[in-house]
Design a protein around this motif. Sequence first.
Motif, mmCIF file in Angstrom:
data_model
loop_
_atom_site.group_PDB
_atom_site.id
_atom_site.type_symbol
_atom_site.label_atom_id
_atom_site.label_comp_id
_atom_site.label_asym_id
_atom_site.label_seq_id
_atom_site.Cartn_x
_atom_site.Cartn_y
_atom_site.Cartn_z
ATOM 1 N N ASP A 187 0.968 -1.012 0.054
ATOM 2 C CA ASP A 187 -0.102 0.024 0.094
ATOM 3 C C ASP A 187 0.980 1.365 -0.022
ATOM 4 N N LEU A 194 2.091 1.808 -3.464
ATOM 5 C CA LEU A 194 1.003 2.338 -4.365
ATOM 6 C C LEU A 194 0.903 4.125 -4.027
ATOM 7 N N THR A 195 1.034 4.457 -2.781
ATOM 8 C CA THR A 195 0.751 5.579 -2.486
ATOM 9 C C THR A 195 1.973 6.417 -2.779
ATOM 10 N N ASP A 221 1.398 6.951 -6.516
ATOM 11 C CA ASP A 221 0.470 8.127 -6.820
ATOM 12 C C ASP A 221 1.115 9.473 -6.826
ATOM 13 N N GLU A 222 1.853 9.537 -5.904
ATOM 14 C CA GLU A 222 2.352 10.943 -5.582
ATOM 15 C C GLU A 222 3.516 11.184 -6.427
ATOM 16 N N ARG A 268 3.592 10.164 -9.462
ATOM 17 C CA ARG A 268 2.862 10.528 -11.126
ATOM 18 C C ARG A 268 2.466 11.841 -11.013
ATOM 19 N N GLU A 269 2.050 12.320 -9.950
ATOM 20 C CA GLU A 269 1.236 13.627 -9.627
ATOM 21 C C GLU A 269 2.271 14.729 -9.614
ATOM 22 N N LYS A 307 5.884 12.079 -14.260
ATOM 23 C CA LYS A 307 4.768 12.491 -15.127
ATOM 24 C C LYS A 307 4.700 12.335 -16.665
ATOM 25 N N LYS A 311 -0.531 2.073 -12.971
ATOM 26 C CA LYS A 311 -0.949 3.537 -12.614
ATOM 27 C C LYS A 311 -1.204 4.191 -13.938
ATOM 28 N N SER A 369 -4.522 2.946 -15.273
ATOM 29 C CA SER A 369 -5.707 3.330 -14.544
ATOM 30 C C SER A 369 -6.142 4.841 -14.973
ATOM 31 N N GLU A 370 -4.962 5.421 -15.548
ATOM 32 C CA GLU A 370 -5.369 6.828 -15.845
ATOM 33 C C GLU A 370 -6.333 6.940 -17.231
ATOM 34 N N ASP A 373 -6.319 -1.364 -13.504
ATOM 35 C CA ASP A 373 -5.409 -0.930 -12.463
ATOM 36 C C ASP A 373 -4.871 -1.905 -11.645
#
Length: 258
Positions: free
Chosen positions: A12, A15-16, A19-20, A22-23, A29, A75, A78-79, A84
Amino acid sequence: MNTREEKLEAFDRLLTIMDELREQCPWDKKQTMESLRHLTIEETYELGDAILDNNLDEVKGELGDLLLHIIFYAKIGSESNRFDIGDVANGICEKLVNRHPHIYGDISVQNDEEVKQNWEKIKLKEGKNSVLQGVPRSLPALVKANRIQDKVAGVGFDWEEPHQVFEKLQEELGELQEEVNLGNKDEIESEFGDVLFSLINYARFLGVNPENALERTNKKFSKRFQFLEGEAAKKGKSLKDMSLKEMETYWEKAKKMD
């Protein structure tokens, strides 16, 4: 070792972080599946090196790198709302259950060979037109030959005894020598390929992975040659300045150090 709960927490966390990144990270990115592809291949080879070196710390690290790539692809998937990481995990779970009816069904098997045969039959029922359909086109030729032979053996297209394969290898060597004597370049290449294919097949019957075997020899040769270079340098010579007899002396010394 980690508990199941700790393992899930670590997953987990990854995964977090993905996400961070990729953003927020400019490099992460801009990545696409295509831009990651060659990096994934490189990471896979690095894992292979670590396994051959029996360096478990490196294996752990390289597995982490590959896991990151899997998370990264999921990831990106999922976008576009295509899939996902949950879909990825559930997909492989369903595949494993379906392809292990001797565990999750009422099929009985006697050994691992019967498992492999069932595996190939099940894949054909899943819609594949050929048992060779699952062999990646971009595999290196040596690895591809091994996988092709393994695949067809799974449906019974195989020799029965190792000596038959060895006899076939000798036959192919004879045909190669005939073409060498005739000097036909195209036929020499063709027959040389047949020899390699037969040799890889013989390795399979001996329980030897030909890719691993060749890579071990590559490493062994490189280590000995670098020793030879080092000994020449100690004497202020280059290899071009040394006779074959001198080089052979150091080569034998290097062999004793293996």
